[in-house]
Design a protein around this motif. Structure first.
Motif, PDB file in Angstrom:
ATOM      1  N   UNK A 372      46.847  30.457 -16.895  1.00 35.73           N
ATOM      2  CA  UNK A 372      47.159  29.753 -15.648  1.00 35.73           C
ATOM      3  C   UNK A 372      48.616  29.305 -15.610  1.00 35.73           C
ATOM      4  N   UNK A 373      49.047  28.648 -16.685  1.00 34.45           N
ATOM      5  CA  UNK A 373      50.404  28.124 -16.697  1.00 34.45           C
ATOM      6  C   UNK A 373      51.451  29.208 -16.561  1.00 34.45           C
ATOM      7  N   UNK A 374      51.273  30.307 -17.287  1.00 32.67           N
ATOM      8  CA  UNK A 374      52.266  31.384 -17.256  1.00 32.67           C
ATOM      9  C   UNK A 374      52.241  32.107 -15.916  1.00 32.67           C
ATOM     10  N   UNK A 375      51.042  32.455 -15.447  1.00 31.25           N
ATOM     11  CA  UNK A 375      50.937  33.194 -14.185  1.00 31.25           C
ATOM     12  C   UNK A 375      51.492  32.375 -13.029  1.00 31.25           C
ATOM     13  N   UNK A 376      51.104  31.092 -12.946  1.00 26.55           N
ATOM     14  CA  UNK A 376      51.588  30.251 -11.851  1.00 26.55           C
ATOM     15  C   UNK A 376      53.106  30.108 -11.903  1.00 26.55           C
ATOM     16  N   UNK A 377      53.657  29.924 -13.091  1.00 23.00           N
ATOM     17  CA  UNK A 377      55.112  29.759 -13.215  1.00 23.00           C
ATOM     18  C   UNK A 377      55.853  31.030 -12.815  1.00 23.00           C
ATOM     19  N   UNK A 378      55.373  32.173 -13.279  1.00 24.09           N
ATOM     20  CA  UNK A 378      56.037  33.442 -12.947  1.00 24.09           C
ATOM     21  C   UNK A 378      55.933  33.736 -11.453  1.00 24.09           C
ATOM     22  N   UNK A 379      54.761  33.484 -10.876  1.00 27.42           N
ATOM     23  CA  UNK A 379      54.615  33.712  -9.433  1.00 27.42           C
ATOM     24  C   UNK A 379      55.521  32.785  -8.631  1.00 27.42           C
ATOM     25  N   UNK A 380      55.627  31.533  -9.079  1.00 24.94           N
ATOM     26  CA  UNK A 380      56.481  30.580  -8.365  1.00 24.94           C
ATOM     27  C   UNK A 380      57.942  31.007  -8.441  1.00 24.94           C
ATOM     28  N   UNK A 381      58.336  31.655  -9.539  1.00 26.22           N
ATOM     29  CA  UNK A 381      59.732  32.063  -9.708  1.00 26.22           C
ATOM     30  C   UNK A 381      60.029  33.423  -9.082  1.00 26.22           C
ATOM     31  N   UNK A 382      59.020  34.080  -8.522  1.00 27.74           N
ATOM     32  CA  UNK A 382      59.222  35.444  -8.018  1.00 27.74           C
ATOM     33  C   UNK A 382      60.214  35.490  -6.860  1.00 27.74           C
ATOM     34  N   UNK A 383      60.055  34.564  -5.895  1.00 26.21           N
ATOM     35  CA  UNK A 383      60.962  34.585  -4.732  1.00 26.21           C
ATOM     36  C   UNK A 383      62.397  34.284  -5.148  1.00 26.21           C
TER      37      UNK A 383
END
Length: 857
Positions: A372-383
């Motif tokens: 959860x922590x990694x996926x959410x962080x990477x998705x948040x940084x995508x834009x």
């Protein structure tokens, strides 16, 4: 490899700026991991308890399932003791022991203080058998050896200062009896908070079941090599039908199922709040990487100029996000274990004992937390990463910072307005819904769309709202206030994202506050309108009122009348042959004075005549029943009666909605004496002018029975308000996690903004801005951002709460009340949140060296 090296260099070069984002990830992952560890530990605790107490096969009455395990007449379903010998003769049986257990008891000490839990876990009275040594061991004294001896569990003895020789009084449906403590036992496994008292078998049968020769359950042990399923089948063949048989595995599964509902509610509620914290954390992470990308525009341009591709730049930013997510998640999983231990201590203080010996960390917990922590962080940084990839080599020749995309801003504004408008329309549809089911779907859709709409349109609103707040809040501070306003307006997208994080938590606070206040106001209005009784006597745990306590109420001086209220299990067949389970309330005829029920047909007083009853308007409509029709009522444990419908009550409001009424006399004619339920509550009215004396007399009469409480109407309203307030306080406490993450977002935004404006700050200091003025400017900027988020959140939340109340009006909660003191307090508190968030960034800005700041790039 070059991308990885670049990412690592940038990550550690900006580790201070990443720290707060890592803390946000840590908090969110900790909440998820802590919830999973806590619920897994509770499951382990109950599994060990069920495994230690279950025999190979248990035999119990067939009807003793669900609520019948704690019947309203206070006497558990029972089996004849003769069955024990029959079962012992079955092939494969090593031994069989009869058990007596009841949770319909209250145990008080010599000071008349209840020594059992007042909520959650029960007080259990059982007979002592050799089987008890599977789960407990005698710590001091000995087992009970006669009617004057009782054994108590060690946790209860320690909590209430009980010792050998102390006297305990047990209050049961069959009467009160006293015994002295002859022994204290300790559980071999964790006891989750129940108070357990043990009596000898004859005393338990006589005092708990009303006579000897009965058991509530028979525990059967198999001979070596005999499978539980085979033994169960043999016993069933020997006994025939009419009994419920369970293997040890089936009994454990049934026990787990009993507590599963409670555990699931806790688990998913806490995970829901963790999800909110993750959502708020996304804004923080997006802001962090957006600002870092903007500050590194020239650096990224140089990288592009010397040959880095867009994909490499994009991957570099995403690898930094991956590292951030990994660090935050690993720390979060570890913190989650600590949080679970803290929750266990909290539950222990509330009466549910949990031991760290049972602490359970399944492999799925760190796996889920890390994922959860990694996926959410990477998705948040995508834009932000895509934005970094679009930086051209020519950006190396410009100052840091990327120009805003005007077209993207216009598209964002239009999309936000469309989403907000669609969400508002859904909320209106929910408020106007004719049925709760479809209305709930509209409400959920409206909440999601308006939230997304406000998030998307936030930058557009920032220009308007921040200027308005500037006029009211900032202009009084002169040039410093105007600079703070312009700083907040400098990047509306950033301001909108920072405020949105705070908006989400405050919107939920406001929405729930509106719903809670409306519930209290609606219930208060209904009590004033419909309840005519002066006093209500009931147990806070829903335990029925034992006959001796009800008799004490009836003898209290100064009362005009006393009304008993009983709940009866029955099946009702309408004139068209349709069978349904009835909510049948058996009361004294004076109930029509104590509760003013509106009727749509007939007269309610006639429903208390011989062979008569009433039905609710919803039932009458659904089953096409009218006054004068005859219903067939099959009383559980009794016979079947033909009762004429004498009245139809309006199913409005919450009190007794849908109830069918008949007289207690009617019920006693069709049920055996030992099957008539005890009263769930007792209503009483004082003689004219004697309200105060009667109130005290009732309290004095019930003093020997501390499990019951006497409330007048003012007390009842206050209790209702306190219950709703306690529930809201728990919710607010959980939402505090999201608000803490939002505050971290404000801190991070300001800190990065100060770094971004280093040269500008140096120039302002050079032309005469004092350190004090600089710190004030940053604090005011933080305050206006926090107030902007508060305005959006409180406005949105009040809209949600209003729509929810209109929907709840279908269930009788018809009063809308906006808790203005709470709303105003939250709004003012947001200003202090802004001040707090600005402390560190303002302090760091004030310590800048002027010349170094001017010379910075």
């Amino acid at each position: 490899m070059t991308v990885l090296k670049t990412s690592l260099r940038n990550f550690f070069a900006h580790k201070g700026r990443m720290a707060l984002s890592a803390v946000a990830v840590l908090l969110s992952v900790a909440f998820v991991s802590g919830t999973l560890v806590f619920t897994d530990t509770m499951n382990t605790t109950f599994d060990k308890l069920f495994a230690s107490t279950a025999s190979d096969v248990t035999v119990s009455p067939k009807s003793a399932a669900g609520d019948d395990a704690n019947p309203q007449n206070g006497r558990p379903e029972s089996l004849p003791a003769s069955l024990v010998e029959r079962i012992r003769k079955v092939e494969g049986v090593k031994d069989a022991q009869g058990s007596v257990a009841s949770t319909s008891v209250t145990v008080v000490d010599a000071k008349n203080k209840n020594v059992g839990p007042t909520g959650g876990a029960p007080t259990i009275a059982v007979n002592w058998t050799p089987n008890e040594l599977r789960s407990v061991e005698i710590a001091s004294g000995h087992e009970p050896r006669g009617p004057t001896e009782v054994v108590v569990d060690g946790a209860t003895a320690e909590k209430h200062g009980l010792k050998l020789g102390d006297e305990l009084r047990t209050i049961a449906a069959t009467g009160d009896f006293t015994a002295k403590i002859a022994g204290i036992v300790d559980f071999k496994v964790t006891n989750p908070g129940a108070t357990v008292v043990y009596f000898d078998t004859a005393t338990a049968q006589r005092e708990l079941l009303g006579k000897e020769g009965l058991f509530t359950q028979i525990s059967v042990d198999a001979k070596p090599g005999v499978a539980d399923d085979a033994l169960k089948a043999d016993i069933a063949a020997a006994l025939g039908g009419g009994y419920k048989l369970q293997t040890a595995a089936e009994a454990a599964d049934a026990g787990r199922e009993d507590v599963a509902g409670f555990l699931d509610v806790m688990k998913y509620a806490m995970l829901g709040f963790a999800g909110i914290a993750f959502l708020v954390g996304i804004f923080l992470i997006v802001n962090t990487f957006s600002m870092l990308v903007a500050q590194r525009t020239r650096e990224i341009g140089l990288m592009r100029a010397i040959g880095s591709s867009r994909k490499q730049v994009n991957r570099s930013v995403l690898v930094e996000a991956l590292l951030l997510g990994l660090v935050g998640s690993v720390a979060g999983v570890a913190a989650g274990v600590g949080l679970a231990v803290g929750l266990m201590k909290l539950m222990s203080s509330m009466g549910m004992e949990l031991s760290t010996r049972d602490l359970t960390v399944a492999w799925t917990t760190p796996a889920v937390g890390l994922a959860l922590g990694i996926v959410v962080t990477v998705l948040a940084a995508y834009i932000p990463a895509r934005r970094a990839g679009k930086v051209s080599p020519m950006a190396a020749l410009r100052d840091a910072g990327t120009p805003a995309d005007g077209k993207a801003g216009r598209v964002r504004g239009v999309l936000g307005i469309v989403l907000t408008g669609a969400g508002a329309a859904a909320l209106v549809a929910a408020a106007r819904a004719a049925e709760a089911g479809p209305g709930s779907l509209w409400l959920g859709l409206g909440v999601v769309l308006t939230l997304l709409g406000f998030v998307v349109v936030g930058p557009l609103l920032a220009g308007v709202v921040v200027r308005a707040l500037g006029v009211v809040v900032l202009r009084i501070f002169g040039p410093v206030g105007r600079m703070a306003e312009r700083n907040a307006l400098r990047n509306p997208r950033r301001t909108g994202a920072t405020a949105a994080a705070l908006m989400i938590g405050l919107a939920l606070v406001a929405g729930l506050s509106v719903v809670g206040s409306s519930m209290v106001a609606s219930a208060t209005e209904e009590l004033d309108r419909s309840v005519g009784a002066d006093f209500i006597v009931q147990s806070g745990t829903g335990q029925p009122i034992v006959p001796q306590a009800q008799a004490a109420v009836a003898k209290a001086p100064g009362l005009d009348h006393v009304t008993a209220y009983k709940w009866v299990d029955a099946k009702v067949t309408d004139p068209h042959g349709q069978v349904s389970t009835a909510d049948l309330a058996a009361t004294d005829p004076t109930y029509v004075k104590d509760l003013r029920r509106e009727t749509t047909a007939g007269t309610l007083t006639e429903a208390y005549g011989e062979g008569a009853m009433s039905v609710g308007s919803d039932y009458a409509t659904e089953h096409r029943v009218k006054v004068g029709d005859v219903l067939t009522v099959a009383f559980k444990g009794g016979d079947t009666a033909k009762l004429k419908v004498a009245a139809i009550t309006a199913d409005t409001g919450q009190v007794d909605k849908g109830a069918m009424y008949t007289s207690i006399a009617t019920v006693t004619r069709h049920l055996p004496a030992d099957r008539v339920p005890n009263s769930l509550l007792v209503l009483a009215s004082a003689k004219d002018g004697q309200e105060t004396q009667a109130y005290q007399a009732l309290k004095d009469a019930l003093a020997p029975y501390p499990q019951y409480k006497v409330s007048n109407q003012a007390d009842y309203k206050e209790e209702l308000q306190n219950q709703v307030g306690q529930l809201l306080n728990i919710v607010y406490g959980l939402l505090a996690l999201a608000i803490v993450v939002a505050v971290l977002g404000v801190v991070n935004t300001l800190a990065l903004s100060v770094v971004e404006r280093t040269r500008e700050i140096g120039l302002m200091r050079a032309i005469g801005l004092s350190r004090r003025q600089l710190r004030r400017m940053i604090r005011l900027e933080s305050v206006v951002i926090a107030l902007f988020g508060a305005l959006l959140g409180l406005g949105l939340g009040m809209g949600w709460g209003t729509a929810a109340q209109k929907l709840l009006a279908l269930e009788g909660l018809g009063v809308l009340e906006i808790p203005w003191p709470t709303i105003v307090t939250v709004f003012i508190g947001s200003a202090f949140v802004g001040l707090f968030a600005a402390l560190v960034p303002a302090f760091r800005a004030g310590r800048m060296n002027v010349l170094n700041a001017i010379a910075s790039e």
